[in-house]
Design a protein around this motif. Structure first.
Motif, PDB file in Angstrom:
ATOM      1  N   ALA A  94       0.822  -1.200   0.000  1.00  0.00           N
ATOM      2  CA  ALA A  94       0.000   0.000   0.000  1.00  0.00           C
ATOM      3  C   ALA A  94       0.864   1.261   0.000  1.00  0.00           C
ATOM      4  O   ALA A  94       0.480   2.289  -0.562  1.00  0.00           O
ATOM      5  CB  ALA A  94      -0.928  -0.005   1.205  1.00  0.00           C
ATOM      6  N   ARG A  95       2.040   1.151   0.642  1.00  0.00           N
ATOM      7  CA  ARG A  95       2.923   2.313   0.698  1.00  0.00           C
ATOM      8  C   ARG A  95       3.552   2.620  -0.659  1.00  0.00           C
ATOM      9  O   ARG A  95       3.653   3.779  -1.064  1.00  0.00           O
ATOM     10  CB  ARG A  95       4.016   2.063   1.746  1.00  0.00           C
ATOM     11  N   ILE A  96       3.970   1.601  -1.406  1.00  0.00           N
ATOM     12  CA  ILE A  96       4.689   1.848  -2.656  1.00  0.00           C
ATOM     13  C   ILE A  96       3.767   1.904  -3.866  1.00  0.00           C
ATOM     14  O   ILE A  96       4.169   2.350  -4.937  1.00  0.00           O
ATOM     15  CB  ILE A  96       5.764   0.763  -2.899  1.00  0.00           C
ATOM     16  N   ALA A 125      -4.077   1.186  13.617  1.00  0.00           N
ATOM     17  CA  ALA A 125      -3.090   1.966  12.880  1.00  0.00           C
ATOM     18  C   ALA A 125      -3.701   3.303  12.483  1.00  0.00           C
ATOM     19  O   ALA A 125      -4.810   3.656  12.904  1.00  0.00           O
ATOM     20  CB  ALA A 125      -2.623   1.184  11.647  1.00  0.00           C
ATOM     21  N   GLY A 126      -2.975   4.054  11.662  1.00  0.00           N
ATOM     22  CA  GLY A 126      -3.444   5.372  11.266  1.00  0.00           C
ATOM     23  C   GLY A 126      -3.257   6.386  12.385  1.00  0.00           C
ATOM     24  O   GLY A 126      -2.495   6.177  13.332  1.00  0.00           O
ATOM     25  N   ASP A 200       4.062   3.378  10.567  1.00  0.00           N
ATOM     26  CA  ASP A 200       2.787   3.636   9.916  1.00  0.00           C
ATOM     27  C   ASP A 200       2.987   4.353   8.586  1.00  0.00           C
ATOM     28  O   ASP A 200       3.701   5.351   8.513  1.00  0.00           O
ATOM     29  CB  ASP A 200       1.919   4.486  10.845  1.00  0.00           C
ATOM     30  N   TRP A 201       2.331   3.841   7.535  1.00  0.00           N
ATOM     31  CA  TRP A 201       2.603   4.384   6.197  1.00  0.00           C
ATOM     32  C   TRP A 201       1.904   5.702   5.927  1.00  0.00           C
ATOM     33  O   TRP A 201       2.347   6.478   5.079  1.00  0.00           O
ATOM     34  CB  TRP A 201       2.262   3.371   5.115  1.00  0.00           C
ATOM     35  N   THR A 202       0.820   6.019   6.632  1.00  0.00           N
ATOM     36  CA  THR A 202       0.187   7.318   6.426  1.00  0.00           C
ATOM     37  C   THR A 202       0.737   8.374   7.366  1.00  0.00           C
ATOM     38  O   THR A 202       0.861   9.541   7.002  1.00  0.00           O
ATOM     39  CB  THR A 202      -1.343   7.237   6.596  1.00  0.00           C
TER      40      THR A 202
END
Length: 254
Positions: A94-96, A125-126, A200-202
């Protein structure tokens, strides 16, 4: 008797797993399962937007790739991810991956909801996840780091991946505080580490994972402080949860 020689090391069959994921319908199935729940084929067909006969073929490929397993309850079959590593891989992708185009207010609202609060396999998360992690550190429940991702000094940590650089620990005070909340850390024995974290990616900060992160999330659901949203992986904080998170952890979730 002499010990038998060890099996030679073998490369991972990345292509097989990648092929299983490289389909829009199967990707939607995995995103639905990334909440950590076990779901029947009928629900997964709806999530993927395909027929019951078509979803069976997709599930067979995911089972064959080892990313999904089936659980039988009586005559019913339920599907879930094989473990946290699969959920972590989905988060990393989801990140890339390029974002899906936002073509409606509904899609925009879902993207915002995911950023505010979502599940990362079986833990929060988030924005809510990193706020809770920050509160646990500020209150001395956890120690060992500041909850932030520092790319300039990171050795093994990467965005949207399990963390390795920061040695978080549960304090004695934290053990007592969590017990009062309804989470007994001493009972969280098993194959999973008690404390892990993800970058966390966001939010590009740390959120709590591992057995402790999952147990806290379960307790939040049990207290009805959070509920699963109408769209996959999104979490809604209830009115009771807004007050409870503020009173118990000092987290502003409104």
């Amino acid at each position: 008797m002499a010990a038998s020689p060890a099996s030679p090391a073998r490369d991972a069959d990345i292509a097989r797993a990648a092929t299983a994921l490289a389909d829009a319908s199967r990707a939607r199935i995995l995103l639905a399962l990334a909440e950590g729940r076990a779901l029947p084929a009928s629900v997964l067909a709806t999530e993927a937007g395909v027929s019951a006969s078509t979803v069976s073929g997709h599930l067979a490929k995911l089972l064959g790739a080892g990313v999904v397993r089936v659980e039988r309850q009586g005559r019913h079959r339920y599907y879930r991810l094989t473990g946290p590593a699969v959920g972590e891989a989905i988060e990393a992708l989801a990140r890339i991956a390029p974002p899906l185009p936002v073509t409606s207010l509904r899609a925009s609202s879902h993207a915002n909801a995911l950023r505010r609060a979502r599940t990362c396999y079986d833990h929060v998360a988030g924005g809510l996840g990193v706020a809770l992690m920050g509160a646990l550190l500020e209150r001395g429940v956890l120690t060992g780091g500041d909850g932030r991702h520092h790319p300039e000094t990171a050795e093994r940590d990467r965005l949207s991946a399990p963390g390795n650089d920061t040695p978080y620990r549960l304090t004695d005070r934290g053990r007592a505080e969590l017990a009062a909340f309804g989470v007994n850390a001493d009972q969280l024995h098993g194959r999973r580490p008690l404390i892990r974290y993800c970058v966390d990616w966001t939010e590009q900060r740390h959120h709590l994972a591992g057995a402790l992160g999952a147990a806290i999330t379960d307790r939040l659901f049990e207290l009805d402080w959070i509920r699963r949203g109408t769209r996959r992986r999104a979490i809604d904080v209830t009115e009771k949860g807004t007050a409870g998170l503020a009173d118990t952890f000092g987290v502003a979730a409104g």
